[in-house]
Design a protein around this motif. Sequence first.
Motif, mmCIF file in Angstrom:
data_model
loop_
_atom_site.group_PDB
_atom_site.id
_atom_site.type_symbol
_atom_site.label_atom_id
_atom_site.label_comp_id
_atom_site.label_asym_id
_atom_site.label_seq_id
_atom_site.Cartn_x
_atom_site.Cartn_y
_atom_site.Cartn_z
ATOM 1 N N MET A 1 0.846 -1.184 0.000
ATOM 2 C CA MET A 1 0.000 0.000 0.000
ATOM 3 C C MET A 1 0.889 1.244 0.000
ATOM 4 S SD MET A 1 -3.243 -1.130 0.309
ATOM 5 C CE MET A 1 -4.283 -0.093 1.310
ATOM 6 N N ILE A 2 0.692 2.110 -0.992
ATOM 7 C CA ILE A 2 1.459 3.340 -1.054
ATOM 8 C C ILE A 2 0.502 4.524 -1.120
ATOM 9 C CG2 ILE A 2 3.486 2.323 -2.114
ATOM 10 C CD1 ILE A 2 2.496 3.097 -4.780
ATOM 11 N N THR A 3 0.957 5.661 -0.639
ATOM 12 C CA THR A 3 0.102 6.831 -0.569
ATOM 13 C C THR A 3 0.183 7.624 -1.858
ATOM 14 O OG1 THR A 3 0.428 6.947 1.806
ATOM 15 C CG2 THR A 3 -0.398 8.921 0.719
ATOM 16 N N MET A 4 -0.979 7.962 -2.387
ATOM 17 C CA MET A 4 -1.058 8.758 -3.600
ATOM 18 C C MET A 4 -2.135 9.819 -3.399
ATOM 19 S SD MET A 4 -0.872 5.859 -6.587
ATOM 20 C CE MET A 4 0.508 4.728 -6.719
ATOM 21 N N SER A 5 -2.087 10.835 -4.212
ATOM 22 C CA SER A 5 -3.116 11.866 -4.203
ATOM 23 C C SER A 5 -3.839 11.799 -5.536
ATOM 24 C CB SER A 5 -2.488 13.245 -3.973
ATOM 25 O OG SER A 5 -1.834 13.288 -2.726
ATOM 26 N N VAL A 6 -4.803 10.906 -5.610
ATOM 27 C CA VAL A 6 -5.497 10.614 -6.865
ATOM 28 C C VAL A 6 -6.948 11.050 -6.753
ATOM 29 C CG1 VAL A 6 -6.089 8.847 -8.558
ATOM 30 C CG2 VAL A 6 -3.986 8.626 -7.208
ATOM 31 N N LEU A 7 -7.364 11.881 -7.674
ATOM 32 C CA LEU A 7 -8.760 12.286 -7.780
ATOM 33 C C LEU A 7 -9.452 11.332 -8.740
ATOM 34 C CD1 LEU A 7 -11.145 14.250 -7.378
ATOM 35 C CD2 LEU A 7 -10.181 15.643 -9.241
ATOM 36 N N MET A 8 -10.395 10.545 -8.217
ATOM 37 C CA MET A 8 -11.107 9.568 -9.046
ATOM 38 C C MET A 8 -12.548 10.029 -9.237
ATOM 39 S SD MET A 8 -9.667 5.855 -7.882
ATOM 40 C CE MET A 8 -7.956 5.469 -8.228
ATOM 41 N N ILE A 9 -12.956 10.062 -10.501
ATOM 42 C CA ILE A 9 -14.285 10.548 -10.858
ATOM 43 C C ILE A 9 -14.978 9.474 -11.688
ATOM 44 C CG2 ILE A 9 -15.592 12.377 -11.996
ATOM 45 C CD1 ILE A 9 -13.131 14.163 -11.698
ATOM 46 N N GLU A 10 -16.183 9.120 -11.301
ATOM 47 C CA GLU A 10 -16.957 8.139 -12.062
ATOM 48 C C GLU A 10 -18.379 8.656 -12.223
ATOM 49 O OE1 GLU A 10 -18.184 5.989 -14.445
ATOM 50 O OE2 GLU A 10 -16.206 5.192 -13.875
ATOM 51 N N ALA A 11 -18.738 8.951 -13.471
ATOM 52 C CA ALA A 11 -20.068 9.475 -13.772
ATOM 53 C C ALA A 11 -21.134 8.384 -13.830
ATOM 54 C CB ALA A 11 -20.042 10.233 -15.102
ATOM 55 N N PHE A 12 -20.707 7.139 -13.850
ATOM 56 C CA PHE A 12 -21.660 6.008 -13.923
ATOM 57 C C PHE A 12 -21.177 4.927 -12.960
ATOM 58 C CE2 PHE A 12 -23.857 2.398 -15.947
ATOM 59 C CZ PHE A 12 -25.120 2.960 -16.138
ATOM 60 N N TYR A 13 -21.455 5.135 -11.681
ATOM 61 C CA TYR A 13 -20.913 4.297 -10.617
ATOM 62 C C TYR A 13 -21.770 3.042 -10.433
ATOM 63 C CZ TYR A 13 -18.923 3.193 -6.006
ATOM 64 O OH TYR A 13 -18.299 2.579 -4.940
ATOM 65 N N GLY A 14 -21.526 2.076 -11.297
ATOM 66 C CA GLY A 14 -22.240 0.810 -11.245
ATOM 67 C C GLY A 14 -21.519 -0.220 -12.092
ATOM 68 N N GLY A 15 -21.844 -1.499 -11.898
ATOM 69 C CA GLY A 15 -21.246 -2.561 -12.693
ATOM 70 C C GLY A 15 -19.735 -2.581 -12.597
ATOM 71 N N SER A 16 -19.075 -2.778 -13.735
ATOM 72 C CA SER A 16 -17.612 -2.854 -13.748
ATOM 73 C C SER A 16 -16.976 -1.517 -13.383
ATOM 74 C CB SER A 16 -17.120 -3.313 -15.127
ATOM 75 O OG SER A 16 -17.545 -2.410 -16.135
ATOM 76 N N HIS A 17 -17.658 -0.413 -13.673
ATOM 77 C CA HIS A 17 -17.132 0.903 -13.307
ATOM 78 C C HIS A 17 -17.007 1.014 -11.783
ATOM 79 C CE1 HIS A 17 -18.077 2.944 -17.347
ATOM 80 N NE2 HIS A 17 -18.456 1.671 -17.473
ATOM 81 N N LYS A 18 -18.021 0.567 -11.086
ATOM 82 C CA LYS A 18 -17.997 0.575 -9.622
ATOM 83 C C LYS A 18 -16.958 -0.408 -9.085
ATOM 84 C CE LYS A 18 -21.030 -0.096 -5.602
ATOM 85 N NZ LYS A 18 -20.145 -1.040 -4.893
#
Length: 373
Positions: A1-18
């Motif tokens: 586990m390493i620390t990152m500053s990642v902004l994750m955006i998902e406009a369709f949070y379901g299925g494989s995207h989720k």
Amino acid sequence: MITMSVLMIEAFYGGSHKQLLDLFQEEIKGCSVFTLPAKKWHWRARTAALYFMQTIPPSENYRVLFTSSVLNLAELVALRPDLAKLKKVLYFHENQLVYPVRKSQERDFQFGYNQVISCLVADVIVFNSAFNMESFLTSLGSFMKLIPDHRPRELEKLIRPKCQVLYFPIIFPDITRFLPAHKLGRDLLMTDIQDIEDGKADDGLMRNSFACLNPVPTAKQDTRNQEGLSNISDSLEDLNSIRRTEGTSAYHGEDMEHVAINPCSMLGGSGNLEENFSAQHMPLHIVWPHRWLEAVHCGCYPLCPKALVYPEIFPDVYLYSTPQQLFKRLQTFCKRPYLARRNAIKVDLARFSWVVLRGKFRSLLAAEAGEDL
């Protein structure tokens, strides 16, 4: 586990995207996640950028922006210039240039166009298969011909250098104790996959891991078989008690009162299934899995069309070219289910394992742009 500053955006949070974002949140520290529910897909693709422009708070800690191709990335970075400086990673689960529609004239240009301009502003573009990538890139020219005049040119040359393939990562559970001996190929053992990443085994291990097993099981395999048998013994006793009911039995002409299910035959652990009565009469189960990536791991025999992404994943033995070939294969398996049950599936599942892919995804989500994965 390493620390990152990642902004994750998902406009369709379901299925494989989720599933993908949930995996990242569990395995990678430093993720800030913003999502919209998985409904009204067309509205998400068209209006999500404006919603996220207002929802995502400014931060000096963001270094990487990761999003799927549902979001219009070009609109978002135009609305939020502070996000434009981040390393922008665009992931394609599917592409709208070749996504199936009922009639070709019904294809809505705007959704494919959203993805094209998102690619132009992204720093790295990742596809979940080579087929997905090539079908998108090679369709750019014909897709842009839908524009009546003043068409943009040579977009493929601008986009292709930023593209790469990273298969969708899956955490495969260890189910070896539930599998019959003939399906216990080394490809299904997570310990081997772990050894490869840790440098304890050579890369050739996974390429050669799908060889047929020795007919004589090892002591380790035999132990797993015994564990599997004990776990399902109660269920098998219930099966043995089934009686033939008038008008409802699928076993025409057979007196089920005297039929005993042999657990070893059921699991393929011993005996000749072709000659074994219970194995011959157990029905063949045919499933239509949306997650094939998981079905094969659980021992299902794949039977897929020789088209789209399937030849990239499955050897020719599991592919059919025509409906007639499919019918013939299914007819054969229905008549002789043991042909499918006793087959050791030779599909390289390691390519899709998070254990193998996590290093590449962590590099992808590192702040340094342009790193060759």
